[in-house]
Design an enzyme around this catalytic site. Structure first.
Site, PDB file in Angstrom:
ATOM      1  N   TYR A  15     -34.112  32.103  -0.609  1.00  0.00           N
ATOM      2  CA  TYR A  15     -33.738  33.407  -1.610  1.00  0.00           C
ATOM      3  C   TYR A  15     -32.783  33.061  -2.753  1.00  0.00           C
ATOM      4  O   TYR A  15     -33.190  33.773  -3.859  1.00  0.00           O
ATOM      5  CB  TYR A  15     -33.782  34.924  -1.008  1.00  0.00           C
ATOM      6  CG  TYR A  15     -34.679  34.970  -0.641  1.00  0.00           C
ATOM      7  CD1 TYR A  15     -35.242  36.227  -1.291  1.00  0.00           C
ATOM      8  CD2 TYR A  15     -35.310  35.619   0.555  1.00  0.00           C
ATOM      9  CE1 TYR A  15     -37.111  36.818  -1.275  1.00  0.00           C
ATOM     10  CE2 TYR A  15     -36.176  35.729   0.888  1.00  0.00           C
ATOM     11  CZ  TYR A  15     -37.283  36.508   0.050  1.00  0.00           C
ATOM     12  OH  TYR A  15     -37.921  36.889   0.799  1.00  0.00           O
ATOM     13  N   ASP A  23     -38.531  39.618  -9.987  1.00  0.00           N
ATOM     14  CA  ASP A  23     -37.421  38.279 -11.413  1.00  0.00           C
ATOM     15  C   ASP A  23     -36.671  39.342 -11.926  1.00  0.00           C
ATOM     16  O   ASP A  23     -35.999  38.425 -12.739  1.00  0.00           O
ATOM     17  CB  ASP A  23     -38.375  37.387 -11.368  1.00  0.00           C
ATOM     18  CG  ASP A  23     -39.176  37.941 -12.281  1.00  0.00           C
ATOM     19  OD1 ASP A  23     -39.476  39.472 -12.983  1.00  0.00           O
ATOM     20  OD2 ASP A  23     -40.702  37.846 -12.502  1.00  0.00           O
ATOM     21  N   HIS A  83     -41.726  46.408  -5.097  1.00  0.00           N
ATOM     22  CA  HIS A  83     -40.992  45.377  -3.804  1.00  0.00           C
ATOM     23  C   HIS A  83     -39.820  45.092  -4.207  1.00  0.00           C
ATOM     24  O   HIS A  83     -38.993  43.965  -3.127  1.00  0.00           O
ATOM     25  CB  HIS A  83     -42.010  43.963  -3.985  1.00  0.00           C
ATOM     26  CG  HIS A  83     -43.512  44.800  -3.672  1.00  0.00           C
ATOM     27  ND1 HIS A  83     -43.887  43.881  -4.006  1.00  0.00           N
ATOM     28  CD2 HIS A  83     -44.063  45.019  -3.418  1.00  0.00           C
ATOM     29  CE1 HIS A  83     -46.015  43.671  -3.583  1.00  0.00           C
ATOM     30  NE2 HIS A  83     -45.068  45.428  -3.519  1.00  0.00           N
ATOM     31  N   CYS A 112     -20.891  40.910   5.319  1.00  0.00           N
ATOM     32  CA  CYS A 112     -20.793  42.134   4.490  1.00  0.00           C
ATOM     33  C   CYS A 112     -19.147  42.127   4.956  1.00  0.00           C
ATOM     34  O   CYS A 112     -19.019  42.045   5.195  1.00  0.00           O
ATOM     35  CB  CYS A 112     -21.187  43.747   4.932  1.00  0.00           C
ATOM     36  SG  CYS A 112     -20.457  45.177   4.432  1.00  0.00           S
ATOM     37  N   CYS A 114     -18.118  45.523   6.738  1.00  0.00           N
ATOM     38  CA  CYS A 114     -18.752  46.047   8.271  1.00  0.00           C
ATOM     39  C   CYS A 114     -18.629  44.475   8.684  1.00  0.00           C
ATOM     40  O   CYS A 114     -19.396  44.665  10.553  1.00  0.00           O
ATOM     41  CB  CYS A 114     -19.542  46.829   8.664  1.00  0.00           C
ATOM     42  SG  CYS A 114     -21.244  46.425   7.735  1.00  0.00           S
ATOM     43  N   THR A 143     -52.351  40.345 -11.554  1.00  0.00           N
ATOM     44  CA  THR A 143     -52.161  40.414 -10.239  1.00  0.00           C
ATOM     45  C   THR A 143     -53.001  40.454  -9.715  1.00  0.00           C
ATOM     46  O   THR A 143     -54.467  40.717 -10.114  1.00  0.00           O
ATOM     47  CB  THR A 143     -51.143  41.624  -9.927  1.00  0.00           C
ATOM     48  OG1 THR A 143     -51.394  41.398  -8.300  1.00  0.00           O
ATOM     49  CG2 THR A 143     -52.551  43.635 -10.257  1.00  0.00           C
ATOM     50  N   SER A 144     -53.356  39.552  -8.389  1.00  0.00           N
ATOM     51  CA  SER A 144     -54.532  39.125  -7.461  1.00  0.00           C
ATOM     52  C   SER A 144     -55.284  40.545  -6.639  1.00  0.00           C
ATOM     53  O   SER A 144     -56.128  40.188  -6.013  1.00  0.00           O
ATOM     54  CB  SER A 144     -53.992  38.163  -6.669  1.00  0.00           C
ATOM     55  OG  SER A 144     -53.362  38.020  -5.634  1.00  0.00           O
ATOM     56  N   ASN A 199     -56.099  38.986 -16.302  1.00  0.00           N
ATOM     57  CA  ASN A 199     -55.294  38.042 -15.882  1.00  0.00           C
ATOM     58  C   ASN A 199     -56.061  36.401 -16.088  1.00  0.00           C
ATOM     59  O   ASN A 199     -57.250  36.558 -16.445  1.00  0.00           O
ATOM     60  CB  ASN A 199     -56.419  38.373 -14.453  1.00  0.00           C
ATOM     61  CG  ASN A 199     -55.573  37.882 -12.984  1.00  0.00           C
ATOM     62  OD1 ASN A 199     -55.564  36.697 -13.181  1.00  0.00           O
ATOM     63  ND2 ASN A 199     -54.939  38.353 -12.509  1.00  0.00           N
ATOM     64  N   GLU A 211     -57.830  34.777 -14.083  1.00  0.00           N
ATOM     65  CA  GLU A 211     -58.980  34.753 -13.373  1.00  0.00           C
ATOM     66  C   GLU A 211     -59.607  35.776 -13.262  1.00  0.00           C
ATOM     67  O   GLU A 211     -58.692  37.269 -13.911  1.00  0.00           O
ATOM     68  CB  GLU A 211     -59.528  33.609 -12.428  1.00  0.00           C
ATOM     69  CG  GLU A 211     -57.991  34.017 -11.898  1.00  0.00           C
ATOM     70  CD  GLU A 211     -57.517  32.915 -10.580  1.00  0.00           C
ATOM     71  OE1 GLU A 211     -58.291  31.394 -11.500  1.00  0.00           O
ATOM     72  OE2 GLU A 211     -57.867  33.519  -9.495  1.00  0.00           O
TER      73      GLU A 211
HETATM   74  P1  OAD Z   1     -50.162  36.450  -7.006  1.00  0.00           P
HETATM   75  O1  OAD Z   1     -49.692  35.058  -6.880  1.00  0.00           O
HETATM   76  O2  OAD Z   1     -50.963  37.286  -5.985  1.00  0.00           O
HETATM   77  O3  OAD Z   1     -51.464  36.661  -8.039  1.00  0.00           O
HETATM   78  C1  OAD Z   1     -50.958  36.233  -9.470  1.00  0.00           C
HETATM   79  C2  OAD Z   1     -52.285  36.915 -10.092  1.00  0.00           C
HETATM   80  O4  OAD Z   1     -51.865  36.326 -11.513  1.00  0.00           O
HETATM   81  C3  OAD Z   1     -53.408  35.548 -10.271  1.00  0.00           C
HETATM   82  O5  OAD Z   1     -54.283  36.647  -9.925  1.00  0.00           O
HETATM   83  C4  OAD Z   1     -53.368  34.824 -11.522  1.00  0.00           C
HETATM   84  O6  OAD Z   1     -54.787  34.094 -11.617  1.00  0.00           O
HETATM   85  C5  OAD Z   1     -53.060  35.547 -12.687  1.00  0.00           C
HETATM   86  N1  OAD Z   1     -51.799  34.963 -13.408  1.00  0.00           N
HETATM   87  C6  OAD Z   1     -51.254  33.320 -13.302  1.00  0.00           C
HETATM   88  N2  OAD Z   1     -51.108  33.557 -14.359  1.00  0.00           N
HETATM   89  C7  OAD Z   1     -50.796  33.798 -15.614  1.00  0.00           C
HETATM   90  C8  OAD Z   1     -50.501  34.297 -16.886  1.00  0.00           C
HETATM   91  N3  OAD Z   1     -50.544  33.515 -17.894  1.00  0.00           N
HETATM   92  N4  OAD Z   1     -51.254  35.296 -17.631  1.00  0.00           N
HETATM   93  C9  OAD Z   1     -52.515  36.643 -16.609  1.00  0.00           C
HETATM   94  N5  OAD Z   1     -52.712  36.247 -14.825  1.00  0.00           N
HETATM   95  C10 OAD Z   1     -51.712  35.726 -15.410  1.00  0.00           C
HETATM   96  O7  OAD Z   1     -49.121  37.743  -6.917  1.00  0.00           O
HETATM   97  P2  OAD Z   1     -49.341  38.742  -7.306  1.00  0.00           P
HETATM   98  O8  OAD Z   1     -50.809  39.762  -7.292  1.00  0.00           O
HETATM   99  O9  OAD Z   1     -47.942  39.761  -7.878  1.00  0.00           O
HETATM  100  O10 OAD Z   1     -45.102  40.490  -2.520  1.00  0.00           O
HETATM  101  O11 OAD Z   1     -48.650  39.455  -5.768  1.00  0.00           O
HETATM  102  C11 OAD Z   1     -48.852  39.887  -5.111  1.00  0.00           C
HETATM  103  C12 OAD Z   1     -47.080  40.328  -3.796  1.00  0.00           C
HETATM  104  O12 OAD Z   1     -47.624  39.147  -2.678  1.00  0.00           O
HETATM  105  C13 OAD Z   1     -46.021  40.199  -4.342  1.00  0.00           C
HETATM  106  O13 OAD Z   1     -45.310  41.289  -4.966  1.00  0.00           O
HETATM  107  C14 OAD Z   1     -45.404  39.859  -3.338  1.00  0.00           C
HETATM  108  C15 OAD Z   1     -46.604  38.905  -2.968  1.00  0.00           C
HETATM  109  O14 OAD Z   1     -46.431  38.439  -1.359  1.00  0.00           O
HETATM  110  C16 OAD Z   1     -44.166  40.865  -1.597  1.00  0.00           C
HETATM  111  O15 OAD Z   1     -42.977  39.942  -1.873  1.00  0.00           O
HETATM  112  C17 OAD Z   1     -44.149  41.941  -0.685  1.00  0.00           C
END
Ligand code: OAD
Length: 251
Positions: A66, A103, A118, A147, A150, A188-189, A213, A215
């Protein structure tokens, strides 16, 4: 890219907008996404890093991971996609931004009241007494700090696998998805629940659901329309259309 007449109308008529973002919106800032060939989960195993058992087993390793991600996000800047969402918020009276990203880039861009499903990697707290940890303690610690009140371990304020989402944040997200007339899913995927259920919920309540997206995704068959391309290019274009249409309406 051409914006259809139907989408133009949706953008100009929208009175309540909810935007859900994922890692893709920060990709153009240089923050790695999770899935895909270049994704973080190709190189690292979530079960060794992003859950509480892993942390208790090897807190220093998880802390180091992290710290590395905190450093990455502190060295990058919000991109035109983040800024376009700020502009959209300024145009729409009932606007909610829900993000899965930890982020902090939306807030750094100027978005207000960001619903963080998240958590946020820039915040840390004690696992025992739950007090927030100071920035100074976090910055100076190569190994997991404890901490000062504690002695409990300090952990990042992010949701790990197997943990519940912050209930207030999820309630706010559900409310916004349920009342909006335009819902945008950006970068988001759509495979991590419950966040991925929000577009469906919005659609069932009658919203137009627009996916942006790089894709097609698991969400694509279930949304009203998908625009394929970079969030940092498409979002500014949508804001331009929103402004033009709203300007026309006023004149
Ligand atoms: P992913 O990494 O699963 O998906 C990212 C998405 O962004 C994909 O569908 C890519 O095609 C798309 N992408 C990449 N570059 C792009 C761009 N320039 N413009 C538009 N789209 C683009 O990320 P998340 O869906 O955010 O959870 O993942 C969800 C969660 O999975 C995260 O919050 C995290 C992870 O495990 C936790 O940490 C709880």
């Amino acid at each position: 890219m051409t914006i259809s007449k139907n989408l133009r109308d949706r953008l100009s008529d929208a009175e309540s907008v909810c935007v859900l973002t994922g890692a893709g919106i920060s990709a153009e800032s240089g923050v790695p996404t999770f899935r895909g060939e270049q994704g973080l989960w190709k190189k690292f195993r979530p079960e060794e890093l992003a859950n509480v058992d892993a942390f208790m087993r090897n807190p220093d390793l998880v802390w180091e991971w992290y710290s590395y991600r905190r450093k990455v996000v502190s060295e990058v800047q919000p991109n035109p996609g983040h800024f376009a969402i700020v502009e959209m918020q300024n145009l729409i009276r009932d606007f909610t931004l829900v993000t899965q990203n930890v982020d902090n880039l939306h807030s750094r861009a100027g978005s207000r009241g960001v619903v963080e499903l998240h958590g946020n990697i820039t915040r840390n707290y004690c696992i025992r007494c739950r007090r927030p940890a100071s920035e100074e303690l976090v910055q100076k610690s190569d190994k997991v700090p404890v901490c000062s009140h504690c002695g409990g371990f300090i952990r990042p304020d992010v949701v790990w696998f197997g943990e519940l989402l912050p209930p207030r944040a999820y309630e706010e997200a559900e409310d916004a998805a349920g009342r909006c007339d335009l819902f945008l899913c950006v970068g988001t995927s759509g495979v991590v629940y419950p966040a991925a259920s929000l577009p469906q919920m919005a659609k069932e309540h009658g919203a137009f659901v627009l996916e942006i997206n790089a894709e097609y995704t698991d969400l694509s068959p279930r949304v009203s329309e998908t625009l394929i391309g970079k969030a940092g290019e498409i979002l500014p274009l949508l804001v331009r259309v929103m402004k033009e249409e709203r300007h026309h309406e006023q004149t």
